[in-house]
Each structure stands twice: as structure tokens, then as C-alpha cells.
Design a protein around this motif. Structure first.
Motif, short mmCIF file in Angstrom:
data_model
loop_
_atom_site.label_atom_id
_atom_site.label_comp_id
_atom_site.label_asym_id
_atom_site.label_seq_id
_atom_site.Cartn_x
_atom_site.Cartn_y
_atom_site.Cartn_z
N ASP A 47 0.79 -1.29 -0.21
CA ASP A 47 0.07 0.14 0.00
C ASP A 47 0.81 1.24 -0.04
N HIS A 48 1.84 1.35 0.89
CA HIS A 48 2.54 2.80 1.10
C HIS A 48 3.20 3.33 -0.26
N ILE A 49 3.68 2.18 -0.88
CA ILE A 49 4.76 2.72 -2.07
C ILE A 49 4.15 2.69 -3.58
N GLY B 129 -4.19 3.35 -2.75
CA GLY B 129 -3.03 3.27 -1.99
C GLY B 129 -2.94 4.18 -1.03
N CYS B 130 -1.64 4.31 -0.35
CA CYS B 130 -1.61 5.35 0.85
C CYS B 130 -1.38 6.84 0.37
N SER B 131 -0.74 6.73 -0.98
CA SER B 131 -0.45 8.06 -1.79
C SER B 131 0.03 9.14 -1.02
N MET B 132 -0.49 10.20 -0.95
CA MET B 132 -0.14 11.44 -0.25
C MET B 132 -0.44 11.59 1.20
N CYS B 133 -0.89 10.45 1.66
CA CYS B 133 -0.81 10.53 3.36
C CYS B 133 0.43 10.59 3.78
N LEU B 134 1.49 9.97 3.10
CA LEU B 134 2.88 9.91 3.59
C LEU B 134 4.00 10.06 2.50
N ALA B 135 3.56 9.88 1.29
CA ALA B 135 4.22 10.37 0.06
C ALA B 135 5.49 9.67 0.07
N SER C 266 -6.19 13.22 5.56
CA SER C 266 -5.45 11.99 6.17
C SER C 266 -5.08 12.16 7.81
N ASN C 267 -4.11 11.81 8.35
CA ASN C 267 -4.35 12.10 9.82
C ASN C 267 -3.14 12.47 10.51
N ARG C 268 -2.21 12.75 9.68
CA ARG C 268 -0.78 13.40 10.21
C ARG C 268 -0.55 14.83 9.48
N GLY D 246 2.69 -3.74 11.76
CA GLY D 246 3.80 -2.84 11.86
C GLY D 246 3.26 -1.72 11.17
N ASP D 247 2.55 -0.86 11.85
CA ASP D 247 1.85 0.53 11.24
C ASP D 247 1.10 0.93 12.51
N SER D 248 1.39 2.32 12.89
CA SER D 248 0.62 2.75 13.96
C SER D 248 -0.81 2.89 13.87
N HIS D 249 -1.43 3.01 12.46
CA HIS D 249 -2.83 3.09 12.55
C HIS D 249 -3.61 1.80 12.57
N THR D 250 -2.89 0.75 12.98
CA THR D 250 -3.50 -0.31 13.32
C THR D 250 -4.72 -0.21 14.29
N GLY E 215 -5.04 -2.88 -1.27
CA GLY E 215 -5.54 -1.52 -0.68
C GLY E 215 -4.62 -1.04 0.65
N VAL E 216 -5.03 -0.09 1.10
CA VAL E 216 -4.43 0.13 2.36
C VAL E 216 -4.81 -0.65 3.31
N VAL E 217 -3.75 -1.17 4.22
CA VAL E 217 -4.02 -2.51 5.00
C VAL E 217 -5.16 -2.37 5.89
N HIS E 218 -5.27 -1.25 6.55
CA HIS E 218 -6.43 -0.88 7.49
C HIS E 218 -7.75 -0.62 6.85
N ILE E 219 -7.74 -0.75 5.57
CA ILE E 219 -8.97 -0.58 4.92
C ILE E 219 -9.31 -2.00 4.43
N GLY F 284 6.74 18.16 6.90
CA GLY F 284 7.10 17.37 6.00
C GLY F 284 6.50 16.06 5.87
N ARG F 285 5.55 15.95 6.27
CA ARG F 285 4.71 14.55 6.17
C ARG F 285 4.42 14.37 4.84
N GLN F 286 3.92 15.21 4.02
CA GLN F 286 3.35 14.80 2.62
C GLN F 286 4.29 14.87 1.66
N GLY G 91 -8.28 10.61 0.76
CA GLY G 91 -7.90 9.57 0.69
C GLY G 91 -7.37 9.06 2.01
N SER G 92 -6.60 8.06 2.51
CA SER G 92 -5.89 7.34 3.48
C SER G 92 -6.68 6.55 4.19
N CYS G 93 -6.23 5.77 4.95
CA CYS G 93 -7.05 4.85 5.93
C CYS G 93 -7.80 5.50 6.95
N THR G 94 -7.57 6.82 7.06
CA THR G 94 -8.77 7.54 7.88
C THR G 94 -10.21 7.90 7.11
S1 SF4 Z 1 -1.95 6.62 8.01
FE1 SF4 Z 1 -1.45 6.87 5.62
S2 SF4 Z 1 0.64 5.85 5.26
FE2 SF4 Z 1 -0.19 4.79 7.10
S3 SF4 Z 1 -1.33 3.10 6.56
FE3 SF4 Z 1 -2.90 4.90 6.87
S4 SF4 Z 1 -3.06 5.53 4.79
FE4 SF4 Z 1 -1.18 4.37 4.61
#
Ligand code: SF4
Lengths: 201, 475
Positions: free
Chosen positions: B63-65, B408-414, B430-432, B128-132, B107-111, B436-438, B345-348
Motif C-alpha cells: 500500500d505505502h509505495i 494506495g496510501c499515496s499522499m498520506c505519507l508520500a 489523512s491523519n498526520r 507494523g503500522d501505527s494506524h492499526t 489496498g491500504v492494509v487498514h481498509i 514534511g509529512r506529505q 484518501g488514506s486509512c482515515t
Molecule cells: S496512515 Fe497513511 S500511510 Fe499509514 S497506513 Fe494509513 S494511509 Fe497508509
């Protein structure tokens, strides 16, 4: 597994609170399949931005080259769970972090790689950072068994969750071995968890 | 100490042993992995000559890349390609299911885990991702972990964890029109602080949360981590069960009823004890967005930016830094602030209901995104993309000048090619909003709901959806 009790080395002070893991290692450096080489990118963006402004980030400052005790503010390592952050600090040379407080995932990631994160009050952090800024060659000595940090004539009492402190002192900071010993119990439990067993009572 | 909460029950059920260091060895029911934080974990396993203990309890996706435009292999970015190849090799070698690009399930793992019915009440989930934390919406206890812990879960399906306290965060009453789940969680974090949740699991409850759909609940739990909590969850109820029924990995046939009975029992008891209780009034929440460099630096659209002296002395430095970085001033209003980029977008907020909200705003507004504004609308998964296109949402986006992309995660963390440039300022769902996050070291992020982001895109400046929605009600 080796115990980690005494850590002595020069300090590197990093002022500011809520420094997140995106600052420690920006996402573009996560495009990799090993942690090797992350050390040189620690705080990459902060370093280059300060440089452009004619200032020096502590990690770029030759006075702190070779330092191994990082001294930070509160909520250090918040945000992303990326272990790349503690790995990059460790690869840069950090062997212990002293701060006012740490984000939990970051704290645990550091335990897993054998880097203790110790806490001091905000006032003590300020003094310790000041001491190091005045004398970058100063030796900072951490004694996890005694629960103290000594720098020049000053001695600070460190705070650390007892369990975590014991893990380092007794050499149990890498839990994998212990977890593996219980693999039999794990299989037994897996056979009893309702959602893994068609919810049969 | 808490007693009788869902957290306590799930913790007890999954506890294997008390470790010598004092931590608990906790069984993990569902392990999710992705390309960024797993390759080093597999390498560590190989070094220790260990195998994946429960490959059937692990699911992988990428998802991230992933690029959201041209997804032909090999990817144009050779590092991204290398990461996906590592994931493909590691999962194939250890018998782990991988939902790859083009599978219809990527897709984004949390989706994807919730939409496939993999995330269920009473489970422990780790990734291995904080938005678990997102998976907590189902009444699962879910932890974001580091790579060494990913290694531990691969090797043993367990984690060494410290116990947590439980704070009940109640939101009661009804939300005003134009106020969404995203506003609720930004409001909560703003008031409890970005470190307020340290040492806690957050149980979100109250009549406002009860009335939310599963997708809204996921938005809430997703950002529990941004409030410093180790995890967040919502007790399972009829809304949860209705969502799960019929999904691919949800219990089927005869066992459904047994599952539902068990799920009802795993919810917090009505007389449960909590370590702490915080109550919010939904009626007091207005459309909220961040203005600074932490998710806690937020304000309601009706307010003006706070004076630095309003903050505790030890926070003032950070506030000053935030003003400097964002190029904003105390006393200023966010309303009308020109923006350069809009990311939806994003898992949020990358689920179907979020996209529907964006489409609705497009149609109510009727206009087109000004040409100087760059927009990226990124569905959270291939399934969300297909569902959105089946409803014709993509056509609405395109007609109104939005750029419609792949999942994908796209511009949530770029970490893919979608990035801010220079000092660009981005209205983002997104959530952060860290510096420089994006993707641009100097880029600026304003977090907000999909509706606010959509109208902001159409107007080219921060805008309030309430008058638009109000007109809709009247007409
Ligand atoms: S916070 Fe952003 S980068 Fe992390 S899993 Fe969710 S969409 Fe992907």
C-alpha cells in the motif's frame, strides 16, 4: 542475551518537544529493505533546513560527532511506528536516550533493539542539555542498576518503568527467546480461542 | 484498575504467560503486514533460522509505495519495485496470503482487512503500522508495532506487551449538520492532547458513537494513536454485526449465530470499571481542522487562531514553531485561507462513504476545481475504487475537476510519486500534519473531513460546508 547496565559516552542535546518519527527519519528513506545506511539520514530534513538557515543541527555539529547519549524533550518519537527511527539513531551512534517522556511504540521499539530510554524531569533535562552544550566533551554516565545519570559534578535520578529497567539489567530486553520458549503454550491457546475455532464452545 | 471492559476480556483471553521482564505474552489473532516494515523482519527471521509459526493468521498487502497512476511492473521507482519484490518473495516462501496490486483486494492494509471481514470483534490485531488502531472500530484490540515486534509475531504469533489502563471517552448527543466523524476525533485529540492517551486504551462510547456507521467508527479509532493512546476501540453492536454479515472472511452459515453471541459477550459489561472517564457533548463540536504541526493543534472553523500565551509555558515553543512553519498568525481565521493541493484518501478517510460525501459536495456546489489547484482522490482499496466507479462517483469527480487515482496510501505519507512540492499547503483527509509529512520537507498539511476538503478544493480556499448543506435541507 547480554545485560545493559552501564552506558558511558558523550552527549548530544536535542531541544524541543513532540519530535515525531517522521522528523527522525523522513518517509522517503523508508524505501529500503534493510536498516543499513539509515544512520546518515537521521533528522535529514531538520539538518538541511537548519543548514540553509545558516544554523547547525546537533546531528550535523562536529562537536557532537561520536556522541552516544541523546538528550531530548517530551513525547519524543511520537507518530509513526516505524522502527526505522530508532534504528537510524542507533546506527548514527546513539546507545541510550534520556528524555522528559517518550511515545510508547517508540519506547518499545528501542527496548527491542537494546537502546534504553530513560526519563528525567523537564528541569533536569534542561540542566543536562545545558551542561552538554557548555562542554560537548563531557562524559555522561548512565547506570541502570543504580538508576542514575552522572555528568560532571551532577547526579540525576532516572525514572524508567521498573519492568523495562529490569529487562536491561537482567539482559532480557530481547523478548524473542522467551516468546519462542512458550510456543507449545501458544499452540494450545490458539486451539481454544473461539474465533479461530469456528466459535464452537 | 479497569475490570469487565472489552479490553480486559480480550487481554485475558489472549494472555499466554507472564514474562520474566514483567510483560505479558499476548496471542495475536490477526497479523497484517505490508512492504515497508516487514522486509527487515523477514531478514531477522532468516538470521535466527526461524520460520513463520502461523502463516494462516497473517495477511499481506502492498500500500505505502504503490504508484496511483501508472502501476505497470516493474514500477518506475526501482526502490519501490525492490520492496514489493521482497514482499512477494517473503510471503511466497512462508505461505502467507498476499493481496497484490490487481488482485481486486489490494489496498491500504487498514481498509482491506475490515472490508474483507477479517477484522472481527474480540480479536487481537497487530501490524507494523501505527494506524492499526483502526481495527478497534470492530471491538478488536489492535496494536501498531515496530519491525522487531513484527519479527516476534511472525516467529511466535505473540507479542510482549505492557498492560494498559482503560479510559472511556464518551461522546453524547447528535452532531450538527456539516460535522463528521473526522471533526469528532480532531476535537477529542485537541482537548485530550497528543500525549493525553499515554498508557491507555481508549474505549470510544456514548450515544453519538453508537449512532455512527462502521466507516465513521473506523475514522474515529484510526486516530486514537494521534491522541497518544496505544489503541482505541468501540464495543461491538448490531451495527458491527450488520456490517460483517456476508463478508468474505466473516463467519458463515450456522456458526454466525454462535459468533454473534460470543461477540455480544466480549463487549464491555454495563457495570465495567474504567481507570478514567471523559465526556464530550456532540452538539459542541463544529467543523474542525488542524492549523499546526501536530494533530492536536486544531480549531473549529468558527474560531480564530489562538494566542501563544493561551498555551502552557512548556508548550509555547512548539506553538511558536507551528506558527512559523505554517506561516500563520494568532488571531487569524482559517476560513478563506488559500490552498494549493487537496488530498482525499488514506486509512482515515479513503472509504466509500467518504467518497460519496465528496461527490455530494461536488454536486451541491456545482462548480469546478480551479485549474491552479492540484487534487488527488485516492480510493483506500481496489474494492472501494470498484464500488465508487459502479456508482459513477469517478465521473462526478472528473466532471468537477478532481483527479481520480488508483488505491494506495499515496499522499498520506508520500512514499510514492504523489508529493507536495516546496511550501505548498494541502487540505488533506489523512491523519498526520507533521512537518514534511506529505513529501516536501517544507510542505504544509491541514487535516480535515472529506466534505470540508472537497469544498475547499472547489473554492480554492478553506471553506465551510454548513451553508451549502443547509441550502440542501431547505430546497
Ligand atoms: S496512515 Fe497513511 S500511510 Fe499509514 S497506513 Fe494509513 S494511509 Fe497508509
Amino acid at each position: 542475551m547480554s545485560s545493559i547496565i552501564k552506558i558511558a559516552g558523550r552527549g548530544v542535546p536535542l531541544r524541543g518537544n513532540d519530535i515525531d518519527t517522521d522528523r527522525i527519519i523522513p518517509a522517503r528513506f523508508l524505501r529500503c529493505v534493510t536498516f543499513d545506511g539509515l544512520g546518515e539520514h537521521a533528522f535529514a530534513d531538520d539538518r538541511s533546513q537548519l543548514k540553509a538557515a545558516g544554523q547547525l543541527h546537533p546531528f550535523s555539529n562536529p562537536e557532537y560527532a561520536g556522541a552516544s547519549v541523546l538528550v531530548v524533550g517530551s513525547n519524543f518519537g511520537c507518530g509513526s511506528s516505524r522502527e526505522h527511527a530508532p534504528q537510524s539513531l542507533q546506527k548514527w551512534g546513539v546507545r541510550a536516550i534520556i528524555g522528559e517522556s517518550f511515545a510508547e511504540i517508540f519506547f518499545n521499539n528501542n527496548i527491542a533493539i537494546g537502546v534504553p530510554c530513560l526519563s528525567l524531569s523537564a528541569a533536569d533535562i534542561d540542566s543536562l542539555q545545558g551542561l552538554i552544550e557548555d562542554k560537548p566533551m563531557l562524559e555522561v554516565e548512565i547506570d541502570l542498576a543504580a538508576g542514575s545519570v552522572i555528568a560532571a559534578d551532577f547526579s540525576f535520578k532516572i525514572k524508567m518503568p521498573e519492568a523495562a529497567r529490569q529487562m536491561f539489567v537482567r539482559g532480557q530486553w530481547d523478548a524473542t527467546g522467551q516468546l519462542l520458549t512458550n510456543l507449545g503454550k501458544v499452540r494450545t491457546r490458539a486451539a481454544q480461542i473461539p474465533y479461530l475455532n469456528k466459535f464452537t464452545p | 484498575m479497569s475490570r469487565g471492559t472489552l479490553f480486559d476480556k480480550v487481554w485475558k483471553l489472549h494472555s499466554i504467560d507472564q514474562l520474566e521482564g514483567g510483560q505479558t505474552q499476548l496471542f495475536i489473532g490477526l497479523h497484517l503486514i505490508h512492504e515497508v516494515t516487514s522486509p527487515q523482519a523477514f531478514a531477522m527471521l532468516r538470521e535466527l533460522d526461524l520460520k513463520v509459526a502461523f502463516p494462516g493468521n497473517t495477511l499481506a498487502t502492498v500500500d505505502h509505495i504503490v504508484p496511483t497512476e501508472d502501476q505497470t511492473r516493474p514500477f518506475a521507482d526501482s526502490l519501490a519495485e525492490e520492496m514489493l519484490q521482497a514482499l512477494e518473495e517473503n510471503t511466497a516462501a512462508s505461505g502467507i496470503q498476499l493481496y497484490n496490486v490487481g488482485s481486486g483486494k489490494q489496498g491500504v492494509v487498514h481498509i482491506i482487512a475490515p472490508e474483507l471481514g477479517l477484522t472481527q470483534p474480540g480479536m487481537t490485531v497487530a501490524c507494523g503500522d501505527s494506524h492499526t488502531a483502526t481495527h478497534g472500530a470492530f471491538g478488536a484490540v489492535s496494536f501498531g508495532i515496530g519491525t522487531s515486534q513484527v519479527r516476534d509475531v511472525l516467529a511466535t504469533q505473540t507479542l510482549a506487551m505492557d498492560p494498559l489502563k482503560v479510559r472511556r471517552v464518551e461522546v453524547n448527543g447528535a452532531l450538527s449538520s456539516g460535522v463528521f466523524a473526522k471533526d469528532v476525533i480532531l476535537h477529542i485529540i485537541r482537548h485530550l492532547g497528543v500525549k493525553g492517551g499515554a498508557g491507555y486504551a481508549y474505549e470510544f462510547a456514548g450515544t453519538c458513537i453508537d449512532a455512527m456507521t462502521m466507516e465513521e467508527r473506523m475514522t474515529i479509532c484510526n486516530m486514537a494513536i494521534e491522541g497518544g493512546a496505544r489503541c482505541g476501540y468501540i464495543n461491538p453492536d448490531q451495527t458491527t454485526f450488520d456490517y460483517l454479515r456476508g463478508r468474505e472472511f466473516a463467519p458463515q452459515g450456522d456458526i454466525w449465530q454462535q459468533a454473534e453471541d460470543w461477540w455480544r459477550n466480549i463487549a464491555s459489561d454495563s457495570d465495567a470499571d474504567y481507570d478514567d472517564l471523559v465526556i464530550f457533548d456532540a452538539a459542541e463540536i463544529s467543523p474542525t481542522l488542524t492549523w499546526g504541526i501536530t494533530p492536536g493543534q486544531a480549531l473549529g472553523l468558527d474560531e480564530t487562531l489562538p494566542a501563544i500565551e493561551n498555551y502552557a509555558v512548556d508548550e509555547q515553543d512548539l506553538i511558536r514553531q507551528a506558527y512559523d512553519y505554517m506561516d500563520l498568525k494568532p488571531g487569524q481565521s482559517m476560513l478563506g485561507l488559500p490552498i494549493d493541493v487537496v488530498f482525499i484518501g488514506s486509512c482515515t478517510n479513503g472509504r466509500l462513504s467518504d467518497l460519496r460525501e465528496v461527490a455530494k459536495i461536488c454536486e451541491l456546489h456545482g462548480g469546478k476545481v480551479p485549474t491552479q489547484i492540484k487534487t488527488v482522490v485516492v480510493p483506500g482499496s481496489e474494492a472501494v475504487k470498484a464500488a465508487a466507479e459502479a456508482e459513477g462517483l469517478d465521473q462526478i469527480f472528473i466532471k468537477h475537476g478532481f483527479d481520480w487515482r488508483n488505491a494506495g496510501c499515496s499522499m498520506c505519507l508520500a512514499m510514492n510519486p504523489d508529493k507536495l512540492v516546496g511550501r505548498q499547503i494541502c487540505a488533506s483527509t489523512s491523519n498526520r500534519n507533521f512537518k514534511g509529512r506529505q513529501g516536501s520537507p517544507a510542505g504544509r498539511t491541514l487535516l480535515m473531513s472529506p466534505a470540508m476538503a472537497a469544498l475547499t478544493a472547489l473554492e480554492g480556499k478553506i471553506s465551510d460546508v454548513r451553508p451549502l448543506l443547509h441550502k440542501e435541507v431547505q430546497s
